[in-house]
Each structure stands twice: as C-alpha cells, then as structure tokens.
Design an enzyme around this catalytic site. Structure first.
Site, PDB file in Angstrom:
ATOM      1  N   MET A  51       1.038  -1.063   0.242  1.00 51.77           N
ATOM      2  CA  MET A  51       0.108  -0.161   0.070  1.00 51.77           C
ATOM      3  C   MET A  51       0.686   1.236  -0.113  1.00 51.77           C
ATOM      4  SD  MET A  51      -3.028   1.446   0.038  1.00 51.77           S
ATOM      5  CE  MET A  51      -3.252   3.216  -0.097  1.00 51.77           C
ATOM      6  N   GLU A  52       0.488   2.336  -0.869  1.00 57.00           N
ATOM      7  CA  GLU A  52       1.368   3.252  -1.153  1.00 57.00           C
ATOM      8  C   GLU A  52       1.111   4.501  -0.348  1.00 57.00           C
ATOM      9  OE1 GLU A  52      -2.394   3.926  -3.785  1.00 57.00           O
ATOM     10  OE2 GLU A  52      -1.089   2.114  -2.894  1.00 57.00           O
ATOM     11  N   ASN A  53       0.830   4.355   1.145  1.00 59.10           N
ATOM     12  CA  ASN A  53       0.858   5.467   2.020  1.00 59.10           C
ATOM     13  C   ASN A  53       2.002   6.445   1.713  1.00 59.10           C
ATOM     14  OD1 ASN A  53      -1.477   3.696   3.332  1.00 59.10           O
ATOM     15  ND2 ASN A  53       0.426   2.565   3.964  1.00 59.10           N
TER      16      ASN A  53
ATOM     17  N   GLU B 178      -4.177   3.362 -10.248  1.00 59.24           N
ATOM     18  CA  GLU B 178      -3.574   2.114 -10.452  1.00 59.24           C
ATOM     19  C   GLU B 178      -2.982   1.677 -11.836  1.00 59.24           C
ATOM     20  OE1 GLU B 178      -2.898   0.240  -8.097  1.00 59.24           O
ATOM     21  OE2 GLU B 178      -3.785   1.466  -6.520  1.00 59.24           O
TER      22      GLU B 178
ATOM     23  N   HIS C  34       6.211  -0.214  -8.551  1.00 58.24           N
ATOM     24  CA  HIS C  34       4.792   0.277  -8.530  1.00 58.24           C
ATOM     25  C   HIS C  34       4.469   1.204  -7.283  1.00 58.24           C
ATOM     26  CE1 HIS C  34       0.336  -0.283  -9.334  1.00 58.24           C
ATOM     27  NE2 HIS C  34       0.384   0.036  -8.140  1.00 58.24           N
ATOM     28  N   GLU C  35       4.747   0.963  -6.104  1.00 59.39           N
ATOM     29  CA  GLU C  35       4.606   1.802  -5.095  1.00 59.39           C
ATOM     30  C   GLU C  35       5.180   3.083  -4.978  1.00 59.39           C
ATOM     31  OE1 GLU C  35       1.885   0.584  -3.285  1.00 59.39           O
ATOM     32  OE2 GLU C  35       2.090  -1.333  -4.368  1.00 59.39           O
TER      33      GLU C  35
ATOM     34  N   HIS D 105       3.575   5.532  -7.332  1.00 57.30           N
ATOM     35  CA  HIS D 105       2.304   5.922  -6.803  1.00 57.30           C
ATOM     36  C   HIS D 105       2.533   7.263  -5.896  1.00 57.30           C
ATOM     37  CE1 HIS D 105      -1.148   3.688  -7.415  1.00 57.30           C
ATOM     38  NE2 HIS D 105      -0.592   2.389  -6.937  1.00 57.30           N
TER      39      HIS D 105
END
Length: 718
Positions: A427-429, A484, A461-462, A465
């Site tokens: 998760m890209e927090n 996404e 990917h993260e 983001h």
C-alpha cells in the site's frame, strides 16, 4: 356452543318428562333435577368462557393492527437507528445486509452500553488537548454556493454532501498493544460551502462519547448547539443536527474528544499483527490499511478521496516500541511509567486513505538520497538482512522518477515496512509504504528469480504512486484506474531503465499482463475501464492500465482529478488538434475490445470491426452507448514500401474503413500501436511469400485490438 331450550326441571327427585333431552345430547332415565341443573350450569359456564375468548382475540387483533400502523409510520418517517445511552456505536460492516447481533454489557463506570457483535468493551478515557489547526489551508478552493437549496435529509445519500469541506485534522491516538485497544481524539476543521444544519462524518467499529462532541465557529469562537446525534448504519455516518445553520464561507471546528476502538486481526483500519522470534517469542505490532474506506475505522473523518486535507498526527505508545507515520517526528515526550508521546510534522494535502501508522519493534537500514530525502526499509530484527535488494531497488526508482518528472517528493522521507500480515501486496501510503513480507524481502541465497521479479515490480509500483495516486488522486473510486493504471505502467518504465536486459515490455507486459487481460476482457462478465461505482463495496473490482503525462501531474498536483481531466490535458498537449476524449471514451466506457477484419475489395482493403468474444454465440445483456464500436487508429505497412517510416494510418471512427493499396501489393504488417508491442496482434510477416500474397490478395486478415491505452495515446499524440 348453543344451549338447548327444551330442558325441563321438575321437582327435586322427580324424573324428566318424556321427550326431554339434555343439552349435551345425553338422555339417561332416572336423572334428577339436581343433576340436570348441575349439567346446565356447566354448559352455561362453557358458553360464557368462549365469548370471552372471542373478545380477547378481537382486542388482540385490533391492538396488533394499531402497533403495525405505528411501526410503519415510524420507519417511513426516519430510517435511522438512535442510540441515546451513552453513545452511538458502529455497524459491524457486514457484507450481506445489516444482520447485526446486539448484547447489553456494563462498562467500568456501570453504564449500560449497547454493543454490536465483535466489538469489545474497553475503558473510555479522554486524551489531552492539542492544537486545533485553525489556520490550515484548503487543498482545493471550491466555490462557495450561498444560494444553494437546503437538502433536508442529506444523510440518506451514500456520498457525503459537499456542504462542509475538510482542510485539517488534528489527531491523537493512544495505542495500547498490551490490551489490543486504542482511543483518542480528533479535531476536524471544516469550511462551510453551503447552508446546512447537519454535520456528517464517517465512523465504523468505533465507540464515540456523545458528551465529548462540540462544534464551534473559528471566527466568532461561538459553540453551536447540537440538537440531536444519531447514526445512519447503512452509510456508516455519524450525524450531528445543529440548532441552527452554519454560515456559508466560515470555518468550523468539530471536536470529538473521546473515541475508542479495538485492534483486531482483520487487516483493516488499525489492525493487529504478530510474529515469532527465532527464540520462539511471540511479539505484537500494529499496522494500518485504510484503502479504500477504512480510515473511518481508525478515527472519525470525512472518508472520501476528494475530501483532501492536511493531518497533524500524535501517537502515544509503549516505550518499547517505535511508532512511524507519514511524516518525520517533530517532538518526543516520555510519559511515566511506560508511555512515549510522539508528535509528527503536518502532512501535505492528501486523502484520508493515505494516512498510515506502524507501531513495532522492527529494525531498519537507511540511505540519504538527493538533498535531505531519507529512505528507510524496516523489517523484523532477524530479517533485516533480507532488505538489501529492496533498498537498492527503491533508491533507483526514486532517482529515476525524480529525473523523469522533474518534480520532487514533498514528503521528506519514505519508510518501506515489511509486515507479516497484509491484505494486499503493498500500500502506497505517502511517506510510509507498507508491504507484505513476501513483496519486500529477498534473500539471494534462497529466493527464486520469480520472487526477485515480484519484489522489483511491487517496489517500482509503490514508488510510482508517489506521483500518481498521492500527489494526484482520483475524485471518486470509479476513476480508480487513474491511480492504479498510471502506477502499473510507470513501474515498467522504471524497470526497463534499471534492467534493460530484462526486456520487460515484451516478456512481461505482453505475455503476463496483456494476454491475461485479453482473455478476461473477451468475456461477457468483463467491465469497462471506467464504470460508475455507487457503493464503496464495489471499489476493489476496478483496476486497469492506462497512460501517463508529465503535464497531468504538474497541473493537478495536490488535487483530485477525473478521467475527463486527463483527456483534456492530452488534448491541450497537442494544441487541441485531436479530440482525445471522444477517442478514449470508446475504450474506457465500454467493456471488451474489437476484432478488425481485413479483406480485399478491388483496389483497396475493407476494414470492418466488431466486438471480440471468446464465445461468438453469446449475447450480452449490458448495452453500450457506443454500440460496442471503437475509434481505432489502424496503422499498416505494405510490401512495396516496407519501411517503418512509411506506415499508413486509417481511422475507424466507430465504423468500417478503407486501406488503399495497389492490387498487386499486399499488407506486410497490420501494425499494433507500438513497435514494442507488435506481438500482440499482427499479420505475421514470417509466413512464406506465397502464403502472404494469398492472404493479402484474396483472404481475410483478422487483427485483435486489445490496445494498452498508453500505447494508443502515445500513437495518437505522435
């Protein structure tokens, strides 16, 4: 029962006259008057008891009707559940309906409290006050609508009303990992955009002390009276009905000074995780997963992606742990005997689902990138040696994207944490990326090449983001693919730059991504790239790949964007010579993809399109506003002029088209929209010369167009 009318009573001891019979039909000679009177009395009592039963039944029936009428009138009038002592509680977020089991218990203060199933009673304590953040900045400046009509019951809608827009949250959480509980307080700074007397925010699985809630005007410092507080279970709303309307254009502070919750192992909101040391000791940690609608499970908030704000976070935890959040710590204070209070710098403007917290005893390794940007990777103490590869990959990805966009990350640090339990890959927090351990840890001595590829993909990917999803966020979840899709595409750009020998666009994108998507998209159960999402429960179904634009990031930095904003940016980039929106709508607003058939018609090739389905005999009940026709840029090369620079372009504008060529010539290649993706659908030029001439002159050529949107836009703009 009816009485007999011909019963005759004679003198005492005399017999019945001839022809006389008893009311029960028994005629027995020798029965005296006493006997008859006795029997008569019994019959009479039976008759009067039956009438009483009838009266009772009628009364019960009328009472039932009256109660039913009252219930129907009440339900019709108000579809809310009211809890008056001591506070509203959350729904249990059941996926099917609202079947919630309730039980009454007593808390430590001997107050009877209503709890929903799976909630646990904990002591209600108030946290100390912190600054209210009244001088905060609004992420976007929506126009104040002074003359908008008042919606009488805005809490009936699934979406929050836009009457009050958040700009700042001041949050304090006390996380007790020994008892698996947390409690805290929050001040929400809201600006009044329209007239309303309702303050509506989200809560789920939280208990709120209703006596701790206050609403005050920042300018006048006036406290606004609250007429009523209630919970709308189906929408996870908590509603405050004020005694008067808010003043349009002014700012208000909504104080919730006491709320509490339970840290469960449900992988949602603030949740509990554990791991076992090599010595066999079980240790706890707390982590968060707030996407897409679980920020409300950690603190009261306006939990929708376009309700962006800044966040000031304070965490109180046992001193044997380390607490992380999106921003670096600002101050630390020891509170005897075992507590540590950490206050963090204020975040940039962002959505609620990007807020993150980790409380653990993990170890880390660290590197400093350009300027003062600090990169850390965290893991269990005995697994920290497995983070070297992720550290190298994250560093290279950040440097690549910094150079590519020429836009720096506004958060001065990035922590990447591997946790044992996580609902997704990662998760890209913003500033605190959380991974499942298998998505971040890599040991070159024992891990496989497939594991290395997965870690590379997910880290890239993260990191992507940071620009697509964090800086620029979709307005609502029906444009989730803006987040996404961009990140999914950009991760391959980074990988191709870092590992050019991997040839990721051909070997991975085509074989493992596009081909699999083509199979799914050729079914009637597919869905459009962009589809309306009515309820948040549907969010997880919509993830797809699209294109990118540097202009798009700069234009909508710190804001929320819709699909139309993206197409407008693309059209602007080509001076509006191409209407990108009309082209891309046919690809994003209907499911499936076309198959183009090419056949000779005299001195030209006729190009016809239709929707491709794995089962050609199936029929879809989902009609498309475009009739399952697409705007297709069809490029091709002929034998007499085979150079790539001499390619020809024909537009199929939701109709058929013509490809002009000599009768003696033939199509050497019906090109896909990108040189790197030719293998996805083309007339194979490796056939023998005679076979190619046969198909080119007399046959039919079928080209499948499951076009990656990035490649389509790339060809359109070039």
């Amino acid at each position: 029962m009816e009485k007999s009318k011909d019963v005759v009573v004679t003198e005492k001891g005399s017999h019945l006259s001839n022809g006389v019979h008893l009311c029960n039909g028994n005629n027995k000679p020798g029965m005296t008057a006493e006997t008859i009177v006795q029997i008569h009395s019994q019959v009479s009592r039976g008759c009067y008891f039956t009438r009483f039963q009838v009266i009772c039944a009628v009364f019960a029936f009328l009472l039932t009707i009256a109660v039913a009428i009252v219930l129907v009138a009440f339900v019709k009038k108000e579809n809310n559940i009211y809890v008056t002592r001591p506070s509203p509680v959350c729904s249990c977020d059941k996926s099917n309906g609202y079947n919630v089991t309730f039980a009454f218990t007593k808390d430590s203060k001997n107050v009877t409290v209503l709890y929903a199933e799976n909630l646990t009673q904990v002591e209600n304590k108030s946290a100390s006050n912190v600054s209210s953040g009244e001088e905060s900045v609004v992420s976007e400046k929506p126009k104040v609508q002074k003359d908008q009509p008042i919606v009488t019951q805005p809490y009936r809608e699934i979406r929050l009303p836009r009457s009050l827009i958040p700009s700042f949250y001041d949050i304090e959480l006390k996380i007790d990992l020994e008892n698996d509980t947390f409690f805290g307080r929050v001040n929400m700074t809201l600006k009044a955009m329209n007239r309303t007397k309702f303050v509506i925010f989200h809560i789920n699985m939280l208990r709120i002390s209703r006596e701790s809630i206050f609403v005050r005007n920042v300018k006048t410092r006036e406290f606004i009276g609250i007429r009523k507080q209630f919970r709308v279970w189906s929408n996870q709303f908590y509603v405050l009905e004020l005694v008067k309307e808010v003043t349009v254009g002014e700012t208000y502070i909504v104080e919730v000074n006491s709320f509490l919750g339970f840290i469960n192992k449900d992988l949602k909101g603030l949740y509990l995780s554990t791991y076992t040391t090599p010595e066999g000791e079980t240790r706890k940690l707390a982590a968060t997963q707030l996407q897409s609608t679980d920020a409300r499970k950690m603190f009261p908030c306006l939990d929708e992606p376009d309700m962006k704000a800044r966040f000031a976070v304070t965490i109180i935890h046992q001193d044997k742990y380390t607490a992380l959040s999106n921003m670096p710590p600002m101050t630390e204070q020891f509170i005897p005997p075992i507590w540590l209070k950490v206050k963090y710098h204020v975040t940039p403007i962002m959505s609620t689902y990007l807020l993150a917290i980790i409380v653990s005893d993990f170890k880390y390794q660290e590197r400093n990138l350009t300027g003062d940007y600090r990169l850390k990777v965290w893991a269990q103490p005995n697994k920290i040696n497995q983070t070297d590869y992720a550290m190298d990959m994250a560093e290279k990805c950040y440097l690549f994207f910094l150079d590519y966009f020429n836009i720096s990350d506004v958060v001065p640090k990035s922590d990447h944490v591997a946790v044992p339990d996580f609902s997704g890959g990662a998760m890209e927090n913003w500033g605190l990326v959380i991974y499942r351990e298998t998505a971040l840890l890599y040991d070159p001595d024992v891990s496989s090449g497939e594991n290395q590829l997965m870690v590379t993909l997910i880290v890239a990917h993260e990191v992507a983001h940071t620009w697509f999803g964090n800086m620029v966020t979709m307005k609502w979840w029906d444009d989730l693919w803006l987040n996404e899709g961009f990140a999914s595409l950009l991760m391959y750009f980074a990988m191709d730059h870092i590992f050019p020998e991997w040839n990721v666009f051909t070997l991975h994108v085509v074989v493992r991504e596009v081909f699999q998507v083509m199979v799914n998209d050729a079914l009637l159960t597919s869905h459009p790239v962009s589809a309306p999402i009515i309820h948040p429960d549907d969010i997880a179904e919509y993830f797809d790949m699209i294109s990118y634009s540097k202009l798009y990031v700069r234009k909508y930095k710190f804001q929320n964007a819709e699909m139309e904003d993206l197409w407008e940016t693309f059209s602007e980039a080509v001076n509006y010579e191409i209407d990108v929106k009309s082209i891309m709508n046919t690809w994003t607003k209907q499911m499936g993809y076309p198959v183009v058939t090419m056949r000779t018609e005299g001195d030209y090739y006729l190009l016809e399109q239709e929707r491709f389905l794995l089962d050609a005999n199936s029929s879809s009940a989902n009609d498309s506003i475009y009739g399952y026709k697409w705007r297709i840029p069809f490029t091709y090369i002929v034998e007499s002029n085979p150079g790539v620079e001499s390619k020809s372009l024909v537009w199929l504008n939701m109709t058929s088209g013509e490809a002009s060529t000599k009768y003696t010539d033939f199509v050497l290649r019906a090109r896909r929209l990108s040189d790197k993706l030719l293998s996805q659908g083309y007339v194979c030029d490796r056939l023998t010369s005679s076979l190619k001439k046969f198909y080119g002159r007399y046959g039919e050529l079928v080209i499948h167009y499951d076009v990656p949107l990035s490649r389509m836009v790339d060809d359109i703009l070039s």
